[in-house]
Design a protein around this motif. Structure first.
Motif, PDB file in Angstrom:
ATOM      1  N   ASP A  21      98.131  59.166  44.189  1.00 50.98           N
ATOM      2  CA  ASP A  21      97.307  58.522  42.850  1.00 50.98           C
ATOM      3  C   ASP A  21      96.451  57.144  42.997  1.00 50.98           C
ATOM      4  OD1 ASP A  21      97.977  59.633  40.702  1.00 50.98           O
ATOM      5  OD2 ASP A  21      99.625  58.188  40.017  1.00 50.98           O
ATOM      6  N   VAL A  22      95.252  57.714  43.726  1.00 51.14           N
ATOM      7  CA  VAL A  22      94.184  56.825  43.844  1.00 51.14           C
ATOM      8  C   VAL A  22      93.147  57.249  42.792  1.00 51.14           C
ATOM      9  CG1 VAL A  22      92.511  55.979  45.336  1.00 51.14           C
ATOM     10  CG2 VAL A  22      94.797  56.664  46.378  1.00 51.14           C
ATOM     11  N   VAL A  23      92.597  56.159  42.200  1.00 54.43           N
ATOM     12  CA  VAL A  23      91.675  56.370  41.138  1.00 54.43           C
ATOM     13  C   VAL A  23      90.195  55.867  41.765  1.00 54.43           C
ATOM     14  CG1 VAL A  23      90.680  55.581  38.817  1.00 54.43           C
ATOM     15  CG2 VAL A  23      93.267  56.067  39.053  1.00 54.43           C
ATOM     16  N   ALA A  24      89.420  56.776  41.668  1.00 56.33           N
ATOM     17  CA  ALA A  24      88.087  56.540  42.396  1.00 56.33           C
ATOM     18  C   ALA A  24      87.133  56.424  41.152  1.00 56.33           C
ATOM     19  CB  ALA A  24      87.548  57.612  43.178  1.00 56.33           C
ATOM     20  N   VAL A  25      85.980  55.387  41.202  1.00 50.19           N
ATOM     21  CA  VAL A  25      85.100  54.955  40.369  1.00 50.19           C
ATOM     22  C   VAL A  25      83.945  55.275  41.112  1.00 50.19           C
ATOM     23  CG1 VAL A  25      84.152  53.552  38.557  1.00 50.19           C
ATOM     24  CG2 VAL A  25      86.525  53.894  38.650  1.00 50.19           C
ATOM     25  N   VAL A  26      82.836  55.905  40.679  1.00 52.54           N
ATOM     26  CA  VAL A  26      81.578  55.857  41.388  1.00 52.54           C
ATOM     27  C   VAL A  26      80.459  55.498  40.360  1.00 52.54           C
ATOM     28  CG1 VAL A  26      79.852  57.504  42.418  1.00 52.54           C
ATOM     29  CG2 VAL A  26      82.154  57.612  43.052  1.00 52.54           C
ATOM     30  N   ASP A  72      71.740  52.918  46.464  1.00 53.29           N
ATOM     31  CA  ASP A  72      71.580  52.759  45.060  1.00 53.29           C
ATOM     32  C   ASP A  72      72.875  52.702  44.260  1.00 53.29           C
ATOM     33  OD1 ASP A  72      71.908  55.248  45.001  1.00 53.29           O
ATOM     34  OD2 ASP A  72      70.436  55.833  43.326  1.00 53.29           O
ATOM     35  N   GLY A  73      74.131  52.766  44.848  1.00 50.89           N
ATOM     36  CA  GLY A  73      75.207  52.845  44.208  1.00 50.89           C
ATOM     37  C   GLY A  73      76.502  52.391  45.130  1.00 50.89           C
ATOM     38  N   PHE A  74      77.502  52.639  44.266  1.00 48.97           N
ATOM     39  CA  PHE A  74      78.837  52.222  45.313  1.00 48.97           C
ATOM     40  C   PHE A  74      79.968  53.081  44.563  1.00 48.97           C
ATOM     41  CE2 PHE A  74      78.029  49.685  41.499  1.00 48.97           C
ATOM     42  CZ  PHE A  74      79.641  49.304  40.811  1.00 48.97           C
ATOM     43  N   PHE A  75      81.110  52.705  45.305  1.00 50.49           N
ATOM     44  CA  PHE A  75      82.435  53.485  44.778  1.00 50.49           C
ATOM     45  C   PHE A  75      83.368  52.582  45.172  1.00 50.49           C
ATOM     46  CE2 PHE A  75      82.642  55.250  49.168  1.00 50.49           C
ATOM     47  CZ  PHE A  75      84.165  55.067  49.315  1.00 50.49           C
ATOM     48  N   CYS A  76      84.271  52.525  44.188  1.00 56.66           N
ATOM     49  CA  CYS A  76      85.533  51.725  44.414  1.00 56.66           C
ATOM     50  C   CYS A  76      86.750  52.376  44.156  1.00 56.66           C
ATOM     51  CB  CYS A  76      85.496  50.545  43.507  1.00 56.66           C
ATOM     52  SG  CYS A  76      84.949  50.604  41.801  1.00 56.66           S
ATOM     53  N   LEU A  77      88.112  51.971  44.658  1.00 56.59           N
ATOM     54  CA  LEU A  77      89.210  52.627  44.804  1.00 56.59           C
ATOM     55  C   LEU A  77      90.206  51.626  44.298  1.00 56.59           C
ATOM     56  CD1 LEU A  77      89.257  54.289  48.195  1.00 56.59           C
ATOM     57  CD2 LEU A  77      88.566  55.322  46.126  1.00 56.59           C
ATOM     58  N   PHE A  78      91.109  52.379  43.235  1.00 59.98           N
ATOM     59  CA  PHE A  78      92.077  51.575  42.839  1.00 59.98           C
ATOM     60  C   PHE A  78      93.478  52.352  42.757  1.00 59.98           C
ATOM     61  CE2 PHE A  78      88.456  50.703  40.130  1.00 59.98           C
ATOM     62  CZ  PHE A  78      88.399  49.278  39.994  1.00 59.98           C
ATOM     63  N   HIS A  79      94.509  51.511  43.421  1.00 62.11           N
ATOM     64  CA  HIS A  79      95.905  52.076  43.763  1.00 62.11           C
ATOM     65  C   HIS A  79      96.870  51.040  43.468  1.00 62.11           C
ATOM     66  CE1 HIS A  79      98.981  52.827  46.784  1.00 62.11           C
ATOM     67  NE2 HIS A  79      98.761  54.191  46.356  1.00 62.11           N
ATOM     68  N   GLY A  80      98.107  51.564  43.035  1.00 63.26           N
ATOM     69  CA  GLY A  80      98.922  50.802  42.562  1.00 63.26           C
ATOM     70  C   GLY A  80      99.265  50.473  41.109  1.00 63.26           C
ATOM     71  N   GLN A  81      99.795  49.418  41.002  1.00 64.04           N
ATOM     72  CA  GLN A  81      99.908  49.003  39.414  1.00 64.04           C
ATOM     73  C   GLN A  81      98.728  48.933  38.624  1.00 64.04           C
ATOM     74  OE1 GLN A  81     102.039  45.479  39.149  1.00 64.04           O
ATOM     75  NE2 GLN A  81     102.667  45.864  37.059  1.00 64.04           N
ATOM     76  N   ASN A  82      98.647  49.704  37.539  1.00 66.88           N
ATOM     77  CA  ASN A  82      97.730  49.914  36.781  1.00 66.88           C
ATOM     78  C   ASN A  82      96.335  50.529  37.235  1.00 66.88           C
ATOM     79  OD1 ASN A  82      99.512  48.788  34.415  1.00 66.88           O
ATOM     80  ND2 ASN A  82      98.842  46.883  35.303  1.00 66.88           N
ATOM     81  N   ALA A  83      96.422  51.385  38.107  1.00 68.61           N
ATOM     82  CA  ALA A  83      95.211  51.776  38.709  1.00 68.61           C
ATOM     83  C   ALA A  83      94.391  52.553  37.971  1.00 68.61           C
ATOM     84  CB  ALA A  83      95.496  52.647  40.000  1.00 68.61           C
ATOM     85  N   TYR A  84      95.059  53.292  37.010  1.00 64.36           N
ATOM     86  CA  TYR A  84      94.229  54.009  36.037  1.00 64.36           C
ATOM     87  C   TYR A  84      93.481  53.096  35.098  1.00 64.36           C
ATOM     88  CZ  TYR A  84      95.888  58.759  37.453  1.00 64.36           C
ATOM     89  OH  TYR A  84      96.297  59.974  38.237  1.00 64.36           O
ATOM     90  N   ARG A  85      94.102  52.160  34.354  1.00 63.43           N
ATOM     91  CA  ARG A  85      93.814  51.009  33.604  1.00 63.43           C
ATOM     92  C   ARG A  85      92.738  50.483  34.133  1.00 63.43           C
ATOM     93  NH1 ARG A  85      99.287  48.765  30.688  1.00 63.43           N
ATOM     94  NH2 ARG A  85      99.868  50.431  29.545  1.00 63.43           N
ATOM     95  N   ARG A  86      92.704  49.835  35.585  1.00 66.57           N
ATOM     96  CA  ARG A  86      91.659  49.010  36.089  1.00 66.57           C
ATOM     97  C   ARG A  86      90.638  50.011  36.403  1.00 66.57           C
ATOM     98  NH1 ARG A  86      93.485  47.001  41.324  1.00 66.57           N
ATOM     99  NH2 ARG A  86      95.266  48.701  41.303  1.00 66.57           N
ATOM    100  N   GLY A  87      91.028  51.304  36.676  1.00 66.41           N
ATOM    101  CA  GLY A  87      89.486  52.015  37.077  1.00 66.41           C
ATOM    102  C   GLY A  87      88.855  52.608  35.629  1.00 66.41           C
ATOM    103  N   MET A  88      89.637  52.740  34.818  1.00 64.39           N
ATOM    104  CA  MET A  88      88.886  52.990  33.567  1.00 64.39           C
ATOM    105  C   MET A  88      88.304  51.814  32.908  1.00 64.39           C
ATOM    106  SD  MET A  88      88.404  56.062  33.064  1.00 64.39           S
ATOM    107  CE  MET A  88      87.684  55.923  31.286  1.00 64.39           C
ATOM    108  N   ALA A  89      88.834  50.623  33.039  1.00 67.52           N
ATOM    109  CA  ALA A  89      88.324  49.333  32.456  1.00 67.52           C
ATOM    110  C   ALA A  89      87.124  49.151  33.218  1.00 67.52           C
ATOM    111  CB  ALA A  89      89.103  48.246  32.918  1.00 67.52           C
ATOM    112  N   ALA A 151      84.685  62.157  41.887  1.00 66.86           N
ATOM    113  CA  ALA A 151      84.084  60.949  41.233  1.00 66.86           C
ATOM    114  C   ALA A 151      82.456  61.113  41.474  1.00 66.86           C
ATOM    115  CB  ALA A 151      84.608  59.892  41.543  1.00 66.86           C
ATOM    116  N   PHE A 152      82.364  61.476  42.622  1.00 61.23           N
ATOM    117  CA  PHE A 152      80.622  61.782  43.191  1.00 61.23           C
ATOM    118  C   PHE A 152      80.212  62.739  42.147  1.00 61.23           C
ATOM    119  CE2 PHE A 152      81.274  58.727  46.582  1.00 61.23           C
ATOM    120  CZ  PHE A 152      80.002  58.132  46.494  1.00 61.23           C
ATOM    121  N   LYS A 153      80.764  63.883  42.005  1.00 63.30           N
ATOM    122  CA  LYS A 153      80.364  64.996  41.268  1.00 63.30           C
ATOM    123  C   LYS A 153      80.199  64.658  39.782  1.00 63.30           C
ATOM    124  CE  LYS A 153      81.863  68.618  44.243  1.00 63.30           C
ATOM    125  NZ  LYS A 153      80.726  69.073  44.944  1.00 63.30           N
TER     126      LYS A 153
END
Length: 171
Positions: A21-26, A72-89, A151-153
């Motif tokens: 359950d890791v959330v990736a944001v690109v 010209d870009g980046f990605f970040c990963l969220f894991h653990g408590q509220n990972a989906y919320r933090r990723g979508m925020a 997330a990259f796609k």
């Protein structure tokens, strides 16, 4: 592993951590390949600083467990408590930043020329692994699994200032 691993301690080719359950944001800049260094070198440099530097500052406010800048870009990963919320925020804040802060800043330093760019954002979630590949002194972390790849796609399919998520994130 239960907690996000200390990636600095992973040894090349031998240590692998698997995460659920890791959330990736690109976030990737739209049409950055159209920006050249011949005519617009200072504008291009400043644009990268605004887009990538500013975007990472926005993402950092939501406590990502990992951030990797790639041109010209980046990605970040969220894991653990509220990972989906933090990723979508993060994703929604990056879209806002792109349209309402980054774009006006670009207009200021490009004078009358309009550079139509902005961040394209993708979000995916799932299982992944992390390990180090390379040799001593020349190595990088790699993240096999669907979250980072998808997330990259998604970001590649997005328009500027747009967030595209996978079905798992949407659900």
């Amino acid at each position: 592993v239960g907690d996000f691993p200390d990636v600095d301690k992973l040894r090349i080719g031998t240590d692998w951590a698997r995460l659920q359950d890791v959330v990736a944001v690109v976030a990737d800049m739209k049409d950055s390949t159209k920006l050249g260094l011949k005519r617009y070198v200072n504008s291009t440099i400043h644009l990268y600083e605004v887009a990538t530097g500013g975007g990472v500052k926005v993402a950092s406010r939501f406590g990502p467990d990992f951030v990797d800048i790639q041109g010209d870009g980046f990605f970040c990963l969220f894991h653990g408590q509220n990972a989906y919320r933090r990723g979508m925020a993060t994703a929604m804040s990056l879209a806002y930043f792109s349209e309402h802060i980054m774009e006006p800043a670009i207009m200021k330093f490009t004078d009358s020329e309009r550079i139509l760019t902005g961040l394209k954002i993708g979000v995916a979630a799932g299982r992944l692994a992390v390990g180090r590949i390379g040799v001593r002194g020349v190595n990088e972390l790699i993240w096999p699994g669907k979250p980072v790849n998808w997330a990259f796609k998604c970001s590649g399919a997005a328009a500027r200032h747009q967030v595209i998520v996978t079905e798992r994130v949407f659900s």
